[in-house]
Scaffold this active site. Sequence first.
Site, PDB file in Angstrom:
ATOM      1  CE1 TYR A  69      -4.628  -2.255   4.625  1.00  0.00           C
ATOM      2  CE2 TYR A  69      -3.457  -0.210   4.179  1.00  0.00           C
ATOM      3  CZ  TYR A  69      -4.099  -1.340   3.721  1.00  0.00           C
ATOM      4  OH  TYR A  69      -4.201  -1.577   2.378  1.00  0.00           O
ATOM      5  CB  SER A 128      -0.856  -0.019   1.272  1.00  0.00           C
ATOM      6  OG  SER A 128      -1.455   1.248   1.476  1.00  0.00           O
TER       7      SER A 128
HETATM    8  P1  NAP Z   1     -11.385  -6.154   0.108  1.00  0.00           P
HETATM    9  O1  NAP Z   1     -12.328  -5.832  -0.989  1.00  0.00           O
HETATM   10  O2  NAP Z   1     -11.745  -5.827   1.505  1.00  0.00           O
HETATM   11  O3  NAP Z   1     -10.975  -7.691  -0.008  1.00  0.00           O
HETATM   12  C1  NAP Z   1     -10.123  -8.260   0.964  1.00  0.00           C
HETATM   13  C2  NAP Z   1     -10.051  -9.743   0.761  1.00  0.00           C
HETATM   14  O4  NAP Z   1      -9.351 -10.308   1.879  1.00  0.00           O
HETATM   15  C3  NAP Z   1     -11.434 -10.404   0.718  1.00  0.00           C
HETATM   16  O5  NAP Z   1     -11.411 -11.477  -0.186  1.00  0.00           O
HETATM   17  C4  NAP Z   1     -11.575 -10.889   2.141  1.00  0.00           C
HETATM   18  O6  NAP Z   1     -12.455 -11.984   2.299  1.00  0.00           O
HETATM   19  C5  NAP Z   1     -10.148 -11.330   2.437  1.00  0.00           C
HETATM   20  N1  NAP Z   1      -9.974 -11.487   3.873  1.00  0.00           N
HETATM   21  C6  NAP Z   1     -10.165 -10.552   4.824  1.00  0.00           C
HETATM   22  N2  NAP Z   1      -9.976 -11.104   6.044  1.00  0.00           N
HETATM   23  C7  NAP Z   1      -9.657 -12.397   5.829  1.00  0.00           C
HETATM   24  C8  NAP Z   1      -9.375 -13.481   6.702  1.00  0.00           C
HETATM   25  N3  NAP Z   1      -9.410 -13.345   8.049  1.00  0.00           N
HETATM   26  N4  NAP Z   1      -9.086 -14.685   6.174  1.00  0.00           N
HETATM   27  C9  NAP Z   1      -9.098 -14.848   4.824  1.00  0.00           C
HETATM   28  N5  NAP Z   1      -9.371 -13.869   3.951  1.00  0.00           N
HETATM   29  C10 NAP Z   1      -9.653 -12.650   4.467  1.00  0.00           C
HETATM   30  O7  NAP Z   1      -9.983  -5.406  -0.136  1.00  0.00           O
HETATM   31  P2  NAP Z   1      -9.235  -4.974  -1.486  1.00  0.00           P
HETATM   32  O8  NAP Z   1      -9.387  -3.528  -1.616  1.00  0.00           O
HETATM   33  O9  NAP Z   1      -9.588  -5.886  -2.598  1.00  0.00           O
HETATM   34  O10 NAP Z   1      -7.725  -5.218  -1.015  1.00  0.00           O
HETATM   35  C11 NAP Z   1      -6.909  -6.243  -1.540  1.00  0.00           C
HETATM   36  C12 NAP Z   1      -5.483  -5.938  -1.155  1.00  0.00           C
HETATM   37  O11 NAP Z   1      -5.081  -4.683  -1.714  1.00  0.00           O
HETATM   38  C13 NAP Z   1      -5.264  -5.796   0.359  1.00  0.00           C
HETATM   39  O12 NAP Z   1      -4.001  -6.345   0.693  1.00  0.00           O
HETATM   40  C14 NAP Z   1      -5.243  -4.304   0.576  1.00  0.00           C
HETATM   41  O13 NAP Z   1      -4.506  -3.956   1.724  1.00  0.00           O
HETATM   42  C15 NAP Z   1      -4.566  -3.840  -0.696  1.00  0.00           C
HETATM   43  N6  NAP Z   1      -4.836  -2.444  -1.077  1.00  0.00           N
HETATM   44  C16 NAP Z   1      -6.051  -2.053  -1.525  1.00  0.00           C
HETATM   45  C17 NAP Z   1      -6.251  -0.738  -1.936  1.00  0.00           C
HETATM   46  C18 NAP Z   1      -7.575  -0.252  -2.466  1.00  0.00           C
HETATM   47  O14 NAP Z   1      -7.689   0.942  -2.799  1.00  0.00           O
HETATM   48  N7  NAP Z   1      -8.578  -1.091  -2.595  1.00  0.00           N
HETATM   49  C19 NAP Z   1      -5.184   0.179  -1.866  1.00  0.00           C
HETATM   50  C20 NAP Z   1      -3.951  -0.239  -1.389  1.00  0.00           C
HETATM   51  C21 NAP Z   1      -3.780  -1.565  -0.997  1.00  0.00           C
HETATM   52  P3  NAP Z   1     -14.051 -11.773   2.504  1.00  0.00           P
HETATM   53  O15 NAP Z   1     -14.616 -11.691   1.118  1.00  0.00           O
HETATM   54  O16 NAP Z   1     -14.440 -12.993   3.238  1.00  0.00           O
HETATM   55  O17 NAP Z   1     -14.213 -10.514   3.285  1.00  0.00           O
END
Ligand code: NAP
Length: 251
Positions: A169, A156
Amino acid sequence: MICHIDYEAPDDLLDGKIVLVTGASSGIGRAAAMSYARHGATVILLGRSVSRLEVVYDAIEAMGAPQPAIFPLNLESATSQDYATVATKLEKEFGRLDGLLHNASILGERVTVADADPAIWAQVMQVNFTATLGLTQALLPLLQVSGDASVIFTSSSVGRQGRARWGAYSTSKFATEGLMQILADEHRDSNLRFNSLNPGATRTAMRKAAYPDEDPQVLRTPEEIMPTYLWLMGPESLGTSGRAFDAQPPK
Ligand code: NAP
């Protein structure tokens, strides 16, 4: 910043590859699992909700891509025994692992360090960092069997530059960047590669939780940021290790 947003992956980029994606049920992880499958990989969908993973499984099957597999695991409560079980199952079913995308994460609370709840801090570190470490340790032997495996750690912008009210985070992502660099150095004489990837602002549930007042329509979708995910997983990144990538240029 290293970014491959204009990369056009050939359809057969990942033909015959076995790739595990954590947090494959939604958001960026779902898009990556679909994209890797569309480019020929057999994808192992790891996540905590079987029903949500089944939706992704069905979508992959409907595209006519290689049949995926579902490995349920809640990373919040996972132990070394669970990581070993994942490795044993993978060994039995596939014999090796060619790619690993550490994607699952949680946001935790957006408060100052002074106000942070230690229990929530620990929970964020467990899901975002400790589980990533445990899974990597357990899967290293299978990655080594592959010979030219790619491990991608999701970072991130706050994992590269600290920012107020991003506490646990941000800390978990700094730790992830450090782990990536250590592994890259430890394996510098092999074909194994370890890199980090910052998706940048992306239209997902996590982004909405972090920025509730933002208009999601101004953000790129998970599908739109896939080129760098593909480049890092595919053979063109062979020999690149220990580097920090961005999936999209900053706005
Ligand atoms: P998201 O939509 O919240 O998806 C997160 C994923 O992680 C979901 O599949 C969730 O499963 C899974 N997860 C959460 N807790 C878990 C657990 N205890 N055990 C197993 N799986 C778990 O987030 P996202 O935005 O796609 O983020 C994906 C990655 O990108 C993350 O590492 C995040 O830090 C990084 N990121 C995102 C952004 C952004 O703007 N979106 C920016 C920078 C970095 P469920 O479906 O069961 O909840």
